[in-house]
Write a protein that holds these residues in place. Structure first.
Motif, PDB file in Angstrom:
ATOM      1  N   GLN A   1      56.992  46.669  15.834  1.00 56.55           N
ATOM      2  CA  GLN A   1      57.616  45.493  15.066  1.00 56.55           C
ATOM      3  C   GLN A   1      56.239  45.009  14.269  1.00 56.55           C
ATOM      4  N   VAL A   2      56.393  44.673  13.093  1.00 54.80           N
ATOM      5  CA  VAL A   2      55.377  44.052  12.290  1.00 54.80           C
ATOM      6  C   VAL A   2      55.840  42.755  11.813  1.00 54.80           C
ATOM      7  N   GLU A   3      55.008  41.782  11.608  1.00 60.02           N
ATOM      8  CA  GLU A   3      55.399  40.583  11.171  1.00 60.02           C
ATOM      9  C   GLU A   3      54.338  39.967   9.922  1.00 60.02           C
TER      10      GLU A   3
ATOM     11  N   THR B   1      69.094  36.890   9.526  1.00 56.24           N
ATOM     12  CA  THR B   1      68.731  38.359   9.835  1.00 56.24           C
ATOM     13  C   THR B   1      69.547  39.114   9.000  1.00 56.24           C
TER      14      THR B   1
ATOM     15  N   TYR C   1      65.683  42.955  10.295  1.00 54.31           N
ATOM     16  CA  TYR C   1      64.730  42.020   9.752  1.00 54.31           C
ATOM     17  C   TYR C   1      65.031  40.512  10.329  1.00 54.31           C
ATOM     18  N   GLN C   2      64.128  39.827  10.690  1.00 53.60           N
ATOM     19  CA  GLN C   2      64.389  38.452  11.152  1.00 53.60           C
ATOM     20  C   GLN C   2      63.618  37.500  10.360  1.00 53.60           C
TER      21      GLN C   2
ATOM     22  N   LEU D   1      58.438  33.341   8.198  1.00 52.24           N
ATOM     23  CA  LEU D   1      57.875  34.245   9.221  1.00 52.24           C
ATOM     24  C   LEU D   1      58.825  35.488   9.140  1.00 52.24           C
TER      25      LEU D   1
ATOM     26  N   LYS E   1      59.775  39.294  10.014  1.00 55.80           N
ATOM     27  CA  LYS E   1      59.663  40.311  11.059  1.00 55.80           C
ATOM     28  C   LYS E   1      60.400  41.412  10.862  1.00 55.80           C
ATOM     29  N   GLU E   2      59.770  42.628  10.762  1.00 55.46           N
ATOM     30  CA  GLU E   2      60.683  43.984  10.667  1.00 55.46           C
ATOM     31  C   GLU E   2      60.442  44.620  11.824  1.00 55.46           C
ATOM     32  N   SER E   3      61.789  45.152  12.500  1.00 55.87           N
ATOM     33  CA  SER E   3      61.325  45.886  13.853  1.00 55.87           C
ATOM     34  C   SER E   3      62.178  47.222  13.562  1.00 55.87           C
TER      35      SER E   3
ATOM     36  N   GLU F   1      55.387  52.527  11.684  1.00 56.99           N
ATOM     37  CA  GLU F   1      54.765  51.258  11.851  1.00 56.99           C
ATOM     38  C   GLU F   1      53.940  51.077  10.674  1.00 56.99           C
TER      39      GLU F   1
ATOM     40  N   ARG G   1      54.377  47.928   7.707  1.00 55.21           N
ATOM     41  CA  ARG G   1      53.565  47.117   6.828  1.00 55.21           C
ATOM     42  C   ARG G   1      53.507  47.186   5.614  1.00 55.21           C
TER      43      ARG G   1
END
Length: 166
Positions: free
Chosen positions: A20-22, A92, A109-110, A119, A121-123, A149, A153
């Motif tokens: 996950q990257v945020e 989401t 995606y959150q 904010l 976040k993609e996981s 990952e 990014r």
């Protein structure tokens, strides 16, 4: 047993293939959601997925809608059929990829409202991989995780740039 069945049967559980990257985006969640949920723009964001199009008459994100994604890494090319599993505007967007009738990966995606923006976040979670393809084209499972990952990014940086400039 057909070729696809053989590839799926010889698959390997993708233990450890998740991340996950945020990133903070200085734009409202609704604007960010509009960008990430328009899969036809995925080629603008992703360094690996260069094109997507909706399938079966779908034209917008909705649970159960399907789309096809086209990917590349170096000279290796492949495509996946994806199914939207979550689509809540401003909150989401998620989908899973399938190969040979089996769920291969999950992407999510959150979006969370944050002071001054969103904010984001993609996981990702890989559920299974094909041993020989992972070894030959991606340098093994751990290398593939690092590649994914870094791709996330880059994707988030590109979404951020567009969301903040519109």
């Amino acid at each position: 047993m057909g070729l696809i069945d053989l590839v799926v049967a010889r698959g390997l559980e993708a233990t450890g293939l998740e991340g996950q990257v945020e990133m903070l985006v200085q734009a409202p969640p609704e604007r960010v959601y509009a960008l990430i949920s328009d899969v036809t723009r995925m080629g603008q964001w992703s360094p690996e997925c260069y094109r997507c199009h909706w399938l079966g008459g779908a034209t917008a994100p909705a649970i159960g809608a399907r789309f096809k994604g086209y990917n590349r890494r170096g000279w290796f090319r492949w495509s996946t059929v994806c199914t939207v599993t979550e689509a809540e505007a401003g909150r989401t967007f998620a989908f899973e990829t399938r190969f040979g009738g089996k769920v291969q990966s999950r992407w999510r995606y959150q979006l969370e409202p944050s002071e001054g923006g969103t904010l984001l976040k993609e996981s990702f979670q890989g559920l299974w991989v094909t041993r020989i393809i992972t070894r030959l084209f991606f340098g093994g499972l751990q290398n593939r995780r690092a590649q994914m990952e870094e791709g996330v990014r880059q994707t988030l940086r590109r979404i951020k740039a567009v969301a903040e400039s519109e």
